[in-house]
Design an enzyme around this catalytic site. Sequence first.
Site, PDB file in Angstrom:
ATOM      1  CD  GLN A  54      -2.826  -1.095   2.427  1.00 26.31           C
ATOM      2  OE1 GLN A  54      -2.468  -1.751   3.427  1.00 26.31           O
ATOM      3  NE2 GLN A  54      -3.927  -0.380   2.407  1.00 26.31           N
ATOM      4  CB  CYS A  95      -9.212  -1.010   2.031  1.00 23.26           C
ATOM      5  SG  CYS A  95      -7.522  -1.197   1.440  1.00 23.26           S
ATOM      6  CG  LEU A  96      -5.842   2.512   5.934  1.00 21.86           C
ATOM      7  CD1 LEU A  96      -4.515   2.493   6.654  1.00 21.86           C
ATOM      8  CD2 LEU A  96      -6.792   3.529   6.544  1.00 21.86           C
ATOM      9  CG  HIS A 137      -7.774  -6.179   4.634  1.00 23.52           C
ATOM     10  ND1 HIS A 137      -8.963  -5.725   4.131  1.00 23.52           N
ATOM     11  CD2 HIS A 137      -6.863  -5.224   4.310  1.00 23.52           C
ATOM     12  CE1 HIS A 137      -8.788  -4.561   3.509  1.00 23.52           C
ATOM     13  NE2 HIS A 137      -7.512  -4.236   3.609  1.00 23.52           N
ATOM     14  CD  GLU A 138      -3.454  -4.961   6.364  1.00 24.73           C
ATOM     15  OE1 GLU A 138      -4.335  -4.322   6.942  1.00 24.73           O
ATOM     16  OE2 GLU A 138      -2.963  -4.593   5.285  1.00 24.73           O
ATOM     17  CG  HIS A 141      -3.437  -4.834   0.925  1.00 25.22           C
ATOM     18  ND1 HIS A 141      -3.952  -4.128  -0.124  1.00 25.22           N
ATOM     19  CD2 HIS A 141      -4.154  -4.444   2.009  1.00 25.22           C
ATOM     20  CE1 HIS A 141      -4.938  -3.340   0.295  1.00 25.22           C
ATOM     21  NE2 HIS A 141      -5.085  -3.514   1.584  1.00 25.22           N
TER      22      HIS A 141
HETATM   23  O1  K2U Z   1      -6.126  -0.765   4.371  1.00 24.19           O
HETATM   24  C1  K2U Z   1      -5.746  -1.604   5.189  1.00 24.19           C
HETATM   25  O2  K2U Z   1      -5.186  -2.645   4.846  1.00 24.19           O
HETATM   26  C2  K2U Z   1      -6.033  -1.366   6.667  1.00 24.19           C
HETATM   27  C3  K2U Z   1      -7.369  -1.976   6.901  1.00 24.19           C
HETATM   28  C4  K2U Z   1      -7.223  -3.188   7.749  1.00 24.19           C
HETATM   29  C5  K2U Z   1      -8.542  -3.857   7.987  1.00 24.19           C
HETATM   30  C6  K2U Z   1      -9.536  -3.893   7.015  1.00 24.19           C
HETATM   31  C7  K2U Z   1     -10.729  -4.544   7.287  1.00 24.19           C
HETATM   32  C8  K2U Z   1     -10.936  -5.149   8.509  1.00 24.19           C
HETATM   33  C9  K2U Z   1      -9.933  -5.107   9.451  1.00 24.19           C
HETATM   34  C10 K2U Z   1      -8.745  -4.463   9.190  1.00 24.19           C
HETATM   35  C11 K2U Z   1      -8.334  -0.915   7.445  1.00 24.19           C
HETATM   36  O3  K2U Z   1      -8.346   0.227   6.670  1.00 24.19           O
HETATM   37  S1  K2U Z   1      -7.997  -0.333   8.989  1.00 24.19           S
HETATM   38  C12 K2U Z   1      -9.467   0.641   9.173  1.00 24.19           C
HETATM   39  C13 K2U Z   1     -10.402  -0.148  10.020  1.00 24.19           C
HETATM   40  C14 K2U Z   1     -10.376   0.151  11.368  1.00 24.19           C
HETATM   41  C15 K2U Z   1     -11.167  -0.605  12.219  1.00 24.19           C
HETATM   42  C16 K2U Z   1     -11.954  -1.646  11.729  1.00 24.19           C
HETATM   43  C17 K2U Z   1     -11.958  -1.932  10.367  1.00 24.19           C
HETATM   44  C18 K2U Z   1     -11.178  -1.169   9.491  1.00 24.19           C
HETATM   45 ZN    ZN Z   2      -6.506  -2.624   2.815  1.00 23.27          ZN
END
Ligand code: K2U
Ligand code: ZN
Length: 173
Positions: A54, A95-96, A137-138, A141
């Site tokens: 990312q 997702c960021l 999820h990571e 990526h």
């Molecule tokens: O973009 C990313 O990979 C960070 C993700 C990680 C994530 C996605 C879905 C579910 C769990 C973790 C998120 O953007 S982090 C934002 C977030 C915060 C709390 C709960 C869910 C997502």
């Molecule tokens: Zn993500």
Amino acid sequence: MTSAEPLPILCYPDPRLHTVARPVAAVDARIRDLADRMFATMYEANGIGLAATQVDVHERLIVIDVSEERDQPQVLINPQIEWASEETRKGEEGCLSVPGIYDGVERSVAIRVRALDANGAERVIEAEGMLAVCIQHEMDHLMGKVFVEYLSLLKRNRIKSKLLKAQREAERG
Ligand code: K2U
Ligand code: ZN
């Protein structure tokens, strides 16, 4: 945690998000500095996880902090899922790299992951709940997969045009 400088986060549908990351060859100062910068990026963006993909670095490195107090940072280098439960659950994900989009994704409710930590030591992590979802999820990526690819083509195309429009408007200022 140092006061490292945050990095820019790639935004979907940037094709670089579909790059498959290669294994980290050596857990050295360069990797630890990158992890520090990824933590700074993740905390600033209120994320609970971030993959090197990312921030346009295509190596198998993930940072995570799912704690309420934002004080339990975890580094996963060259992570491998050794076991994943048959049982799955559909959970709302964001997702960021896909700002403002949230939708349901099916994930294993529990997983066992083997990875190296920031000192190069091998760790086995038994994860469930939000930590299990975040790791899956990571790790997607790192394989060049964004969560919107689990959605219908119709939804994905709507998301693509919405984000491209927002990016064009942001460029116009
Ligand atoms: O973009 C990313 O990979 C960070 C993700 C990680 C994530 C996605 C879905 C579910 C769990 C973790 C998120 O953007 S982090 C934002 C977030 C915060 C709390 C709960 C869910 C997502
Ligand atoms: Zn993500």
